[in-house]
Each structure stands twice: as C-alpha cells, then as structure tokens.
Design an enzyme around this catalytic site. Structure first.
Site, PDB file in Angstrom:
ATOM      1  N   LYS A 289      -3.789  11.619  -3.683  1.00  0.00           N
ATOM      2  CA  LYS A 289      -2.497  11.016  -3.321  1.00  0.00           C
ATOM      3  C   LYS A 289      -1.371  11.945  -3.757  1.00  0.00           C
ATOM      4  CE  LYS A 289      -1.812   6.569  -4.014  1.00  0.00           C
ATOM      5  NZ  LYS A 289      -1.783   5.364  -4.885  1.00  0.00           N
TER       6      LYS A 289
HETATM    7  C1  E4P Z   1      -0.101   2.434  -3.751  1.00  0.00           C
HETATM    8  O1  E4P Z   1      -0.300   3.593  -3.505  1.00  0.00           O
HETATM    9  C2  E4P Z   1       0.606   1.998  -4.946  1.00  0.00           C
HETATM   10  O2  E4P Z   1      -0.295   2.199  -6.011  1.00  0.00           O
HETATM   11  C3  E4P Z   1       0.963   0.543  -5.008  1.00  0.00           C
HETATM   12  O3  E4P Z   1       0.482  -0.170  -3.913  1.00  0.00           O
HETATM   13  C4  E4P Z   1       2.375   0.278  -5.335  1.00  0.00           C
HETATM   14  O4  E4P Z   1       2.487  -1.105  -5.507  1.00  0.00           O
HETATM   15  P1  E4P Z   1       3.649  -1.774  -6.364  1.00  0.00           P
HETATM   16  O5  E4P Z   1       4.900  -1.685  -5.579  1.00  0.00           O
HETATM   17  O6  E4P Z   1       3.185  -3.213  -6.507  1.00  0.00           O
HETATM   18  O7  E4P Z   1       3.706  -1.066  -7.670  1.00  0.00           O
END
Ligand code: E4P
Length: 224
Positions: A86
């Site tokens: 990522k």
């Molecule tokens: C995804 O890549 C992120 O880890 C995540 O979905 C962010 O979620 P949040 O806005 O609840 O922290």
C-alpha cells in the site's frame, strides 16, 4: 465484491477467518501501531494465519519515493511476492507505484479521495486503489459517488486496476459500495460482525428451534 479485514490484530484475524468468507487482510501504520509489537514478525504471523493464497495489503511507512520502494522491496523479499504494497497517493507515492510496477511488485494506492487520484494511480500501474468512503463523507463529500466515479473511469478506459473500498462507518455504506460495483472492500472486525446481524433473523431462528422441540424434543435429524 470481496471482503478483506482491516486490522493487524492476530486474535481478531483468527476469529474472523474462522467464520467469514474473507479474501484477505489490510493494514496501515495506524492499525499496526495499535498492536505495539515487532512489525515484521507480526506481518509474518498474519501471512501464516491467512495463508499464501489470500490477499495481504501492507502499507509503507516512508513518505519519500526511494524509501517507499526500498521498504516495498524489503517486504516482498522477506514475505512473498503475493503481497500488495500500500502506497499513499501523493507525488512521491506515484513515483514509487510506477517503479514498483516496473519491478513487478503489486501495489494498492491508498488514501484516495478523488477520481483523478485513482486514475493517475491506475495509469501508474497500481493493482488496487482504495477510496476512503467514511472519511470523505465526514468532510462533506460523497464517498459512494466517488466509488461509482472510479468504477466508471476504470470501465471507460478499460483499466484492470480494481477498487478496494475503505474507511466505513456503518453497514449501509458497505451495501452502497457493493451496489456501486467496488471489486472489494476492507472493513473493521466490528463492522464485519454487524453485517450479519438482523433482529428478524435471530427471532426467526429462535422460533424454528421452539417449534422443532415441541415435536422432536432435543433430538437431531440424524437421530430420527
Ligand atoms: C484502508 O486502507 C484504511 O486502513 C482504512 O480503511 C481507513 O479507515 P478509517 O477511516 O476507519 O481509519
């Protein structure tokens, strides 16, 4: 739409994978830091629990492109080439995604808030883009409309990059994301449990049990 679990907590991963038809796990620096443990052993343990054929998305910690690439390459070498690295969709992230694509490393462009960020990530060679639905909604935007736009753009330009819906605040956002044709979503263990719950299902199951027991008592089908 495929379901991925958004956590780095081993107990939650074990529990959820035993019950739900999940396709993988996603983590990010915030989720990992909550575990307060050594990073690489934790990633290895997650891979071992879910298995090599599942998707594992691991985020880089650096913000500078060469460091991102170095971290990504380290992850691939230390874990396996099946992981998705990522990378936040910044200028530096875009350079890193292009370089990683050249090297054959799979990437997920994360923290996506606009259609153009998604399109640029796809053109750079990202395998997934992760639009943040709930965070965008909380800023007054429309996360579901964003998912729809990205899906439309990828279809329109015949791009193979997939949409991984991320950041959810409730089950309804997940249902809407599915209807918007996201390929996959990543959600918290709590929201995953919430998806299966409905009072009428619980009442219906209880009534089936009572009616059965009126006639057959505690006996099972295989005892009749
Ligand atoms: C995804 O890549 C992120 O880890 C995540 O979905 C962010 O979620 P949040 O806005 O609840 O922290």
């Amino acid at each position: 739409m495929l379901y991925l679990l958004d956590t780095a907590n081993l107990a939650q991963i074990k529990k959820a994978f035993a019950i739900y038809p999940l396709k993988g796990v996603t983590t990010n620096p915030t989720l990992v830091s909550k575990e307060q443990t050594d990073f690489m052993p934790l990633m290895k343990e997650i891979r071992q629990i879910i298995g090599i054929d599942q998707d594992l998305h691991i985020q880089v910690s650096s913000l500078e492109n060469e460091e991102m690439v170095k971290e990504a390459q380290y992850l691939v070498d230390a874990l396996d080439p099946n992981i998705y690295v990522k990378v936040p969709i910044t200028k530096e992230g875009l350079i890193a995604i292009r370089e990683l694509h050249k090297r054959g490393v799979k990437t997920t462009a994360t923290a996506v808030f606009t259609g153009q960020q998604a399109l640029l990530a796809a053109r750079a060679g990202a395998d997934f883009v992760a639009p943040y639905i709930n965070r965008l909604n909380k800023m007054g935007g429309n996360g579901i409309a964003l998912v729809r736009e990205i899906v439309t753009l990828f279809e329109q330009y015949e791009l193979t990059t997939k949409v991984l819906g991320a950041s959810f605040g409730c089950s309804e956002q997940i249902q809407e994301t599915a209807l918007a044709k996201a390929h996959a979503i990543t959600l918290s263990p709590a929201l995953l449990e919430a998806l299966l719950l409905h009072p009428a299902t619980e009442q219906g199951v209880q009534k089936f049990k009572e009616d059965w027991e009126k006639i057959y008592g505690k006996r099972k089908i295989y005892e009749l």
